[in-house]
Design an enzyme around this catalytic site. Structure first.
Site, PDB file in Angstrom:
ATOM      1  N   HIS A  17      33.947  45.710  40.547  1.00 29.90           N
ATOM      2  CA  HIS A  17      33.520  46.250  41.847  1.00 29.90           C
ATOM      3  C   HIS A  17      32.925  47.623  41.538  1.00 29.90           C
ATOM      4  CE1 HIS A  17      33.680  46.995  46.217  1.00 29.90           C
ATOM      5  NE2 HIS A  17      34.090  48.207  45.913  1.00 29.90           N
TER       6      HIS A  17
ATOM      7  N   HIS B 289      48.730  56.326  42.575  1.00 26.86           N
ATOM      8  CA  HIS B 289      48.209  57.091  43.711  1.00 26.86           C
ATOM      9  C   HIS B 289      48.801  58.504  43.686  1.00 26.86           C
ATOM     10  CE1 HIS B 289      47.805  58.384  47.953  1.00 26.86           C
ATOM     11  NE2 HIS B 289      46.661  57.734  47.861  1.00 26.86           N
TER      12      HIS B 289
ATOM     13  N   PHE C 106      35.791  65.352  42.245  1.00 29.79           N
ATOM     14  CA  PHE C 106      36.319  64.244  43.037  1.00 29.79           C
ATOM     15  C   PHE C 106      37.538  63.614  42.345  1.00 29.79           C
ATOM     16  CE2 PHE C 106      35.916  59.730  44.548  1.00 29.79           C
ATOM     17  CZ  PHE C 106      36.377  60.014  45.828  1.00 29.79           C
TER      18      PHE C 106
ATOM     19  N   GLU D  22      29.742  48.676  46.090  1.00 30.50           N
ATOM     20  CA  GLU D  22      30.206  49.471  47.229  1.00 30.50           C
ATOM     21  C   GLU D  22      29.145  50.513  47.599  1.00 30.50           C
ATOM     22  OE1 GLU D  22      34.366  50.629  47.258  1.00 30.50           O
ATOM     23  OE2 GLU D  22      33.760  52.656  47.816  1.00 30.50           O
TER      24      GLU D  22
ATOM     25  N   THR E  97      31.961  51.872  52.864  1.00 29.30           N
ATOM     26  CA  THR E  97      33.125  52.728  53.117  1.00 29.30           C
ATOM     27  C   THR E  97      33.184  53.170  54.579  1.00 29.30           C
ATOM     28  OG1 THR E  97      31.933  54.702  52.464  1.00 29.30           O
ATOM     29  CG2 THR E  97      33.182  53.574  50.746  1.00 29.30           C
TER      30      THR E  97
ATOM     31  N   ALA F 281      48.687  51.401  54.647  1.00 31.55           N
ATOM     32  CA  ALA F 281      47.760  50.267  54.640  1.00 31.55           C
ATOM     33  C   ALA F 281      48.492  48.941  54.868  1.00 31.55           C
ATOM     34  CB  ALA F 281      46.996  50.236  53.323  1.00 31.55           C
TER      35      ALA F 281
ATOM     36  N   LYS G 243      51.632  45.364  50.577  1.00 30.62           N
ATOM     37  CA  LYS G 243      50.334  45.018  51.171  1.00 30.62           C
ATOM     38  C   LYS G 243      49.991  43.548  50.922  1.00 30.62           C
ATOM     39  CE  LYS G 243      48.207  48.714  49.161  1.00 30.62           C
ATOM     40  NZ  LYS G 243      47.252  49.828  48.956  1.00 30.62           N
TER      41      LYS G 243
ATOM     42  N   TYR H 243      46.111  51.364  42.294  1.00 29.98           N
ATOM     43  CA  TYR H 243      45.906  52.582  41.496  1.00 29.98           C
ATOM     44  C   TYR H 243      46.496  52.459  40.086  1.00 29.98           C
ATOM     45  CZ  TYR H 243      44.679  54.053  46.107  1.00 29.98           C
ATOM     46  OH  TYR H 243      44.067  54.096  47.327  1.00 29.98           O
TER      47      TYR H 243
ATOM     48  N   GLY I 207      43.315  55.288  54.150  1.00 30.52           N
ATOM     49  CA  GLY I 207      42.362  56.371  54.382  1.00 30.52           C
ATOM     50  C   GLY I 207      43.011  57.715  54.172  1.00 30.52           C
ATOM     51  N   ASP I 208      42.208  58.737  54.164  1.00 32.39           N
ATOM     52  CA  ASP I 208      42.692  60.115  54.012  1.00 32.39           C
ATOM     53  C   ASP I 208      42.113  60.925  55.150  1.00 32.39           C
ATOM     54  OD1 ASP I 208      44.105  59.902  51.526  1.00 32.39           O
ATOM     55  OD2 ASP I 208      42.154  59.657  50.563  1.00 32.39           O
TER      56      ASP I 208
ATOM     57  N   SER J  20      30.705  42.967  42.679  1.00 32.17           N
ATOM     58  CA  SER J  20      30.498  43.436  44.056  1.00 32.17           C
ATOM     59  C   SER J  20      30.083  44.898  43.984  1.00 32.17           C
ATOM     60  CB  SER J  20      31.763  43.251  44.902  1.00 32.17           C
ATOM     61  OG  SER J  20      32.893  43.761  44.238  1.00 32.17           O
TER      62      SER J  20
ATOM     63  N   HIS K 181      34.847  48.556  55.018  1.00 32.46           N
ATOM     64  CA  HIS K 181      36.160  49.142  54.777  1.00 32.46           C
ATOM     65  C   HIS K 181      36.703  49.549  56.144  1.00 32.46           C
ATOM     66  CE1 HIS K 181      35.427  50.445  50.336  1.00 32.46           C
ATOM     67  NE2 HIS K 181      34.727  49.368  50.638  1.00 32.46           N
TER      68      HIS K 181
ATOM     69  N   GLN L 113      41.313  51.820  42.208  1.00 35.72           N
ATOM     70  CA  GLN L 113      40.672  53.129  42.099  1.00 35.72           C
ATOM     71  C   GLN L 113      39.973  53.139  40.732  1.00 35.72           C
ATOM     72  OE1 GLN L 113      39.099  55.576  43.101  1.00 35.72           O
ATOM     73  NE2 GLN L 113      40.737  56.546  44.283  1.00 35.72           N
TER      74      GLN L 113
HETATM   75  P1  FAD Z   1      48.620  52.948  51.012  1.00 40.65           P
HETATM   76  O1  FAD Z   1      48.692  51.635  50.331  1.00 40.65           O
HETATM   77  O2  FAD Z   1      49.144  53.051  52.391  1.00 40.65           O
HETATM   78  O3  FAD Z   1      49.386  53.993  50.054  1.00 40.65           O
HETATM   79  C1  FAD Z   1      49.294  55.391  50.280  1.00 40.65           C
HETATM   80  C2  FAD Z   1      50.431  56.114  49.597  1.00 40.65           C
HETATM   81  O4  FAD Z   1      51.643  55.881  50.295  1.00 40.65           O
HETATM   82  C3  FAD Z   1      50.711  55.681  48.156  1.00 40.65           C
HETATM   83  O5  FAD Z   1      51.149  56.818  47.454  1.00 40.65           O
HETATM   84  C4  FAD Z   1      51.855  54.665  48.295  1.00 40.65           C
HETATM   85  O6  FAD Z   1      52.650  54.609  47.129  1.00 40.65           O
HETATM   86  C5  FAD Z   1      52.621  55.235  49.469  1.00 40.65           C
HETATM   87  N1  FAD Z   1      53.248  54.233  50.360  1.00 40.65           N
HETATM   88  C6  FAD Z   1      52.704  53.088  50.805  1.00 40.65           C
HETATM   89  N2  FAD Z   1      53.537  52.477  51.685  1.00 40.65           N
HETATM   90  C7  FAD Z   1      54.623  53.265  51.797  1.00 40.65           C
HETATM   91  C8  FAD Z   1      55.835  53.197  52.552  1.00 40.65           C
HETATM   92  N3  FAD Z   1      56.070  52.166  53.383  1.00 40.65           N
HETATM   93  N4  FAD Z   1      56.738  54.206  52.437  1.00 40.65           N
HETATM   94  C9  FAD Z   1      56.493  55.247  51.602  1.00 40.65           C
HETATM   95  N5  FAD Z   1      55.366  55.371  50.848  1.00 40.65           N
HETATM   96  C10 FAD Z   1      54.451  54.400  50.945  1.00 40.65           C
HETATM   97  N6  FAD Z   1      39.275  56.032  51.874  1.00 40.65           N
HETATM   98  C11 FAD Z   1      38.586  56.145  53.024  1.00 40.65           C
HETATM   99  O7  FAD Z   1      38.872  57.037  53.846  1.00 40.65           O
HETATM  100  N7  FAD Z   1      37.547  55.289  53.319  1.00 40.65           N
HETATM  101  C12 FAD Z   1      37.191  54.281  52.479  1.00 40.65           C
HETATM  102  O8  FAD Z   1      36.266  53.529  52.775  1.00 40.65           O
HETATM  103  C13 FAD Z   1      37.919  54.128  51.257  1.00 40.65           C
HETATM  104  N8  FAD Z   1      37.635  53.134  50.388  1.00 40.65           N
HETATM  105  C14 FAD Z   1      38.424  52.939  49.272  1.00 40.65           C
HETATM  106  C15 FAD Z   1      38.206  51.823  48.461  1.00 40.65           C
HETATM  107  C16 FAD Z   1      39.017  51.570  47.360  1.00 40.65           C
HETATM  108  C17 FAD Z   1      38.781  50.348  46.515  1.00 40.65           C
HETATM  109  C18 FAD Z   1      40.082  52.477  47.046  1.00 40.65           C
HETATM  110  C19 FAD Z   1      40.969  52.216  45.856  1.00 40.65           C
HETATM  111  C20 FAD Z   1      40.296  53.593  47.851  1.00 40.65           C
HETATM  112  C21 FAD Z   1      39.487  53.837  48.972  1.00 40.65           C
HETATM  113  N9  FAD Z   1      39.702  54.907  49.823  1.00 40.65           N
HETATM  114  C22 FAD Z   1      38.974  55.047  50.990  1.00 40.65           C
HETATM  115  C23 FAD Z   1      40.722  55.916  49.504  1.00 40.65           C
HETATM  116  C24 FAD Z   1      42.082  55.591  50.117  1.00 40.65           C
HETATM  117  O9  FAD Z   1      42.005  55.622  51.526  1.00 40.65           O
HETATM  118  C25 FAD Z   1      43.062  56.642  49.608  1.00 40.65           C
HETATM  119  O10 FAD Z   1      43.295  56.464  48.237  1.00 40.65           O
HETATM  120  C26 FAD Z   1      44.357  56.761  50.384  1.00 40.65           C
HETATM  121  O11 FAD Z   1      44.977  57.982  49.989  1.00 40.65           O
HETATM  122  C27 FAD Z   1      45.340  55.640  50.138  1.00 40.65           C
HETATM  123  O12 FAD Z   1      44.918  54.470  50.682  1.00 40.65           O
HETATM  124  P2  FAD Z   1      45.741  53.097  50.437  1.00 40.65           P
HETATM  125  O13 FAD Z   1      45.124  52.084  51.287  1.00 40.65           O
HETATM  126  O14 FAD Z   1      45.866  52.815  48.994  1.00 40.65           O
HETATM  127  O15 FAD Z   1      47.155  53.546  51.039  1.00 40.65           O
END
Ligand code: FAD
Length: 273
Positions: A256, A139, A206, A7, A38, A113, A155, A135, A98-99, A5, A67, A166
């Protein structure tokens, strides 16, 4: 056959749009299972992803997966986007936290997420196949590596069908991560995210922010190559293709590739496989 796939990121002007069109046409030859696009949280950037996904799906004929991230957004906005993606004809999504760009606004109505995945399942049932991020090198905000895997599991328990990692440049990190995920009861496919190496200084910057490690031997070699763009591309493609071969031989379910909307670095890797 290996499932591939690609991106892309959403173009914001005509020049970028033309580049994405050219890249999409060139990469079509590799017959990807799907392509993803994205998403940047907030403001006018909201509309670029739906626009691009529609184009990739309806004009280029790809299965296209937007995304979707939850930071900075409301449930209502996310609900509207889900309806829009259904109307475009999408049946898969990549769901992320997201960030937030620094200094910009509030967190939004969902913090993680896993809450987004739960919300998508509540709102649309099984309509979308949902991929989430994970990750192998942990992460950057995780309390520790095992806590990160527990939240990854949350999730999957909320309804994710598969995960994309990642990027990383160390195949062992992936294999150990998959073993730890399986030991924690995570059974979904974990597809390695592959970042081609083309612009090394940009990649280094990055990587620092997203917590991906570039091994010292790769950095040193890249720095020695200086401004020799062709040599950097060749070396980068050799290194990444060799890692992909190891990943696939070791059982990775597919690749991917983060194309950054460029065809050549991705083609250089795939042609070596
Ligand atoms: P989560 O799974 O929510 O995790 C975030 C952090 O919180 C982790 O450290 C986790 O350990 C912790 N955590 C999770 N749940 C809990 C809880 N209940 N209590 C306490 N801690 C918790 N970013 C964008 O903005 N746009 C994009 O299109 C995009 N595409 C991406 C595609 C891929 C394949 C990847 C791997 C990343 C992408 N990102 C994108 C980056 C991503 O948004 C960041 O890495 C973000 O910081 C974490 O997203 P996540 O969905 O993994 O978060």
């Amino acid at each position: 056959m290996t499932q591939i796939s690609f991106e892309f990121y959403p173009p914001k002007n005509d020049q970028q749009r033309a580049q994405l069109d050219r890249t999409a046409e060139r990469l079509k030859a590799h017959d990807p299972e799907y392509v993803s696009c994205t998403f940047g949280a907030g403001g006018s950037t909201l509309r670029y992803t739906p626009e691009t996904v529609r184009r990739l799906h309806q004009e280029h004929g790809f299965v296209a997966a937007p995304h979707l991230s939850c930071v900075g957004g409301t449930r209502e906005e996310i609900h509207d986007l889900l309806q829009l993606y259904r109307a475009i004809g999408c049946n898969r999504l990549v769901a992320l936290r997201g960030d937030m760009p620094s200094g910009m606004g509030q967190i939004g109505e969902m913090r993680y997420a896993s809450e987004l995945v739960e919300f998508i399942r509540e709102a649309t049932g099984d309509h979308f196949r949902i991929e989430v991020g994970c990750y192998p090198e942990t992460h950057p905000q995780a309390d520790d590596a095992l806590a990160d895997i527990r939240w990854f599991k949350a999730k999957v328990d909320a309804g994710a069908d598969a995960a994309i990692t990642q990027y990383f440049y160390n195949a062992d990190a992936y294999f150990h991560f998959v073993d730890a995920a399986r030991a924690a009861g995570i059974e979904v496919p974990i597809v390695p995210g592959i970042m081609p190496i083309s612009n090394f200084s940009q990649l280094r910057r990055f990587s620092q922010s997203c917590g991906a490690e570039i091994p010292r031997w790769i950095s040193k070699r890249m720095m020695a190559l200086g401004d020799d763009v062709d040599a950097i591309r060749e070396f980068g493609a050799d290194v990444v293709a060799a890692m992909c071969r190891r990943l696939l031989d070791g059982g990775a379910p597919g690749l991917h590739i983060y194309t950054l909307n460029m065809a050549r670095p991705t083609q250089a890797i795939l042609s070596r496989l």
